[in-house]
Design a protein around this motif. Structure first.
Motif, PDB file in Angstrom:
ATOM      1  N   SER A   1      -0.322  -5.017  -6.130  1.00 54.61           N
ATOM      2  CA  SER A   1       0.097  -6.410  -6.039  1.00 54.61           C
ATOM      3  C   SER A   1       1.001  -6.701  -7.226  1.00 54.61           C
ATOM      4  CB  SER A   1      -1.118  -7.344  -6.061  1.00 54.61           C
ATOM      5  OG  SER A   1      -0.704  -8.697  -6.053  1.00 54.61           O
TER       6      SER A   1
ATOM      7  N   GLU B   1      -5.591   5.829  -0.746  1.00 52.81           N
ATOM      8  CA  GLU B   1      -4.930   4.544  -0.495  1.00 52.81           C
ATOM      9  C   GLU B   1      -4.805   3.766  -1.804  1.00 52.81           C
ATOM     10  OE1 GLU B   1      -7.674   2.898   2.271  1.00 52.81           O
ATOM     11  OE2 GLU B   1      -6.776   3.898   4.007  1.00 52.81           O
TER      12      GLU B   1
ATOM     13  N   ASP C   1      -3.491   0.357  -3.501  1.00 57.19           N
ATOM     14  CA  ASP C   1      -3.148  -1.023  -3.153  1.00 57.19           C
ATOM     15  C   ASP C   1      -2.552  -1.714  -4.384  1.00 57.19           C
ATOM     16  OD1 ASP C   1      -2.907  -3.480  -2.030  1.00 57.19           O
ATOM     17  OD2 ASP C   1      -5.016  -3.711  -1.488  1.00 57.19           O
TER      18      ASP C   1
ATOM     19  N   LYS D   1       0.824  -1.200   0.000  1.00 56.70           N
ATOM     20  CA  LYS D   1       0.000   0.000   0.000  1.00 56.70           C
ATOM     21  C   LYS D   1       0.862   1.255   0.000  1.00 56.70           C
ATOM     22  CE  LYS D   1      -4.266  -1.657   2.137  1.00 56.70           C
ATOM     23  NZ  LYS D   1      -5.227  -1.472   3.244  1.00 56.70           N
TER      24      LYS D   1
END
Length: 503
Positions: A245, A241, A243, A2
């Motif tokens: 991956s 925020e 996020d 994050k």
């Protein structure tokens, strides 16, 4: 992984929790927001400001100081980015370049013909995030006289060009747009939504931090782009925020962090203390005295001493046939006795309001007045505020001084009487000099305005009066000269009423 982006916008001098216009402490300031940021940040956090930092709450009094306190505070808080707002241009390009040089982070501005950094890529643990800074086109109107050949340009092409250049090299693209959602005054690409509509590469733009309109909203989705705007005046910040991956952006959330939930940071209070004392000394200076002004007035619906005072101040610059202005302060109650700078700021809240002169006709004036009157709607025997008109950035109900008029909400053509103070009728073909705010006139002549087919040329404007290095032509500042010219520096309300509202 994050990454959190913390964003402020439209701080307007609220460094510490104190409103110098009302002479009262508050619970909103950048000092409070710094406490929030310290509590919530981590090593993957980025701090950005989206413009209008250096003017408001009397912080502009330090704009020509060796060190501007707003920049000093931003450096202390370790801001990474500063996207310029329209009020940063109030004091000319040389001043902007000086402030940019003092700022330890990166200053952004993509859509101009000047020499600015258009975007910045910030890397956190291998994740690269690009930030592009966009400014409102209205700088060209607000500051035309002092910016010379410098122009803010249409943002669409430059956005597409930058995104095309960087999209293969970054993992997310964030816009810092000093703009609201809708096109301001009907000007195309003066709002975020029309810009997105016109972009070729909009799908690569992941989120936009908005500003300028002081709306303050947590999340708005448009064509898969998340848009959020920090609450103005230090009332809150946006926490964005991101996020990731495997370096792919999976999700974006935004939330508002309220200033009032945190105590002000003591270090910022200490840094600002010398400036705080100087502002208090300045704002509490007595300008003059007022008499016969007490009473409970609803200035939208009835005439009274404050209307006459503002009218006289505006006509002190030039004896216009009619003046137009708005009063949107929640506290317009006057007391007999002395009047300070802080009182003028409390009564007339628009710090940049000036007197610009235009030649119009009686027919134009009626069109303007009828449009203004529709800030209210008449339903079931009572007046209610028009929800659509309340969505504007500024209040759009204007008061007209130095004339007599009756506004009757029971009739379609609401202006049922329009006369000069000597009792003579103002006819449709009569030529009049009106003194008013340039911003309002620009809206009236826009495609959305009631005078959209007109092109009134500005005759003169008080905003170009110079005193030392500062513009000295705002209504607040004209009030100081006005009181200096009164016998015993005293304004006495004559008790007369020049307009009447019927419903």
């Amino acid at each position: 992984m994050k990454i959190n982006i913390f964003a402020t916008a439209d701080i307007h001098g609220r460094v510490v929790p104190y409103n110098y216009g009302t002479n009262c402490p508050t619970d909103n300031s950048i000092a409070n927001l710094h406490s929030a940021y310290k509590a919530l940040k981590d090593e993957n956090s980025i701090l950005v400001d989206n413009g209008d930092m250096i003017k408001g709450n009397f912080i502009e009094k330090f704009v020509y100081f060796h060190r501007h306190p707003a920049i000093e505070i931003m450096n202390f808080m370790e801001y990474d980015l500063w996207n310029l707002g329209n009020h940063e241009f109030n004091y000319g390009l040389d001043n902007i370049y000086r402030l940019m040089n003092d700022f330890k982070g990166t200053t952004l501005l993509a859509n101009s013909n000047g020499n600015f950094t258009p975007y910045k890529i910030i890397e956190k643990k291998g994740i690269k995030i690009a930030f592009i800074g966009i400014e409102t086109l209205f700088v060209n109107e607000f500051e035309a006289q002092q910016l010379g050949d410098f122009k803010i340009t249409d943002p669409v092409d430059v956005l597409d060009s930058i995104i095309d250049e960087i999209r293969e090299d970054v993992h997310a693209i964030i816009g810092l747009f000093h703009l609201g959602l809708s096109d301001e005054n009907g000007v195309v690409h003066a709002g975020i939504l029309s810009i997105i509509d016109s972009m070729k590469h909009k799908k690569y733009l992941d989120a936009i931090i908005s500003g300028h309109t002081h709306d303050g909203f947590e999340s708005f989705k448009y064509k898969d782009i998340l848009i959020a705007q920090p609450p103005a005046y230090g009332r809150g910040l946006i926490k964005l925020e991101l996020d990731f991956s495997e370096k792919k952006l999976n999700r974006i959330n935004s939330k508002i962090i309220k200033s009032s939930d945190y105590e002000p940071d003591e270090d910022i209070i200490d840094i600002y203390e010398p400036y705080h004392k100087k502002i208090l000394e300045f704002t509490n200076k007595i300008l003059g005295f007022v008499d016969n002004v007490e009473g409970d007035y609803n200035y939208d619906l009835e005439d009274g001493p404050l209307v006459h005072l503002i009218t006289d101040v505006m006509r002190f610059y030039y004896p216009a046939d009619v003046v137009a202005f708005q009063l949107d302060s929640p506290d317009t109650k006057m007391k007999n006795g002395f009047l300070r700078r802080t009182d003028i700021a409390r009564f007339y809240t628009y710090s940049g309001g000036e007197v610009s002169l235009y030649e119009i006709t009686g027919s134009d004036l009626k069109e303007y007045m009828n449009w203004s009157s529709r800030y209210y709607i008449y339903e079931d025997g009572e007046l209610k505020k028009n929800p659509k008109r309340q969505s504007f950035k500024y209040k759009t109900f204007d008061i007209f001084g130095n004339i007599k008029y009756i506004l009757d909400y029971r009739k379609e053509d609401r202006i049922t009487c329009l006369k000069r103070l000597d009792g003579s009728d103002i006819l449709d073909e009569d030529k009049l000099i009106i003194g008013m705010n340039e911003y309002r006139m620009n809206y009236l002549m826009s495609d959305m305005g009631p005078l959209k087919y007109k092109n009134f040329q500005q005759i003169s404007s008080s905003q170009y009066i110079q005193k030392g290095f500062e513009n000295y032509g705002t209504i607040r500042e004209l009030a100081e000269i006005f009181f200096d010219g009164l016998p015993e520096n005293k304004f006495v309300y004559n008790g007369k009423t020049n307009f009447e509202i019927k419903y």
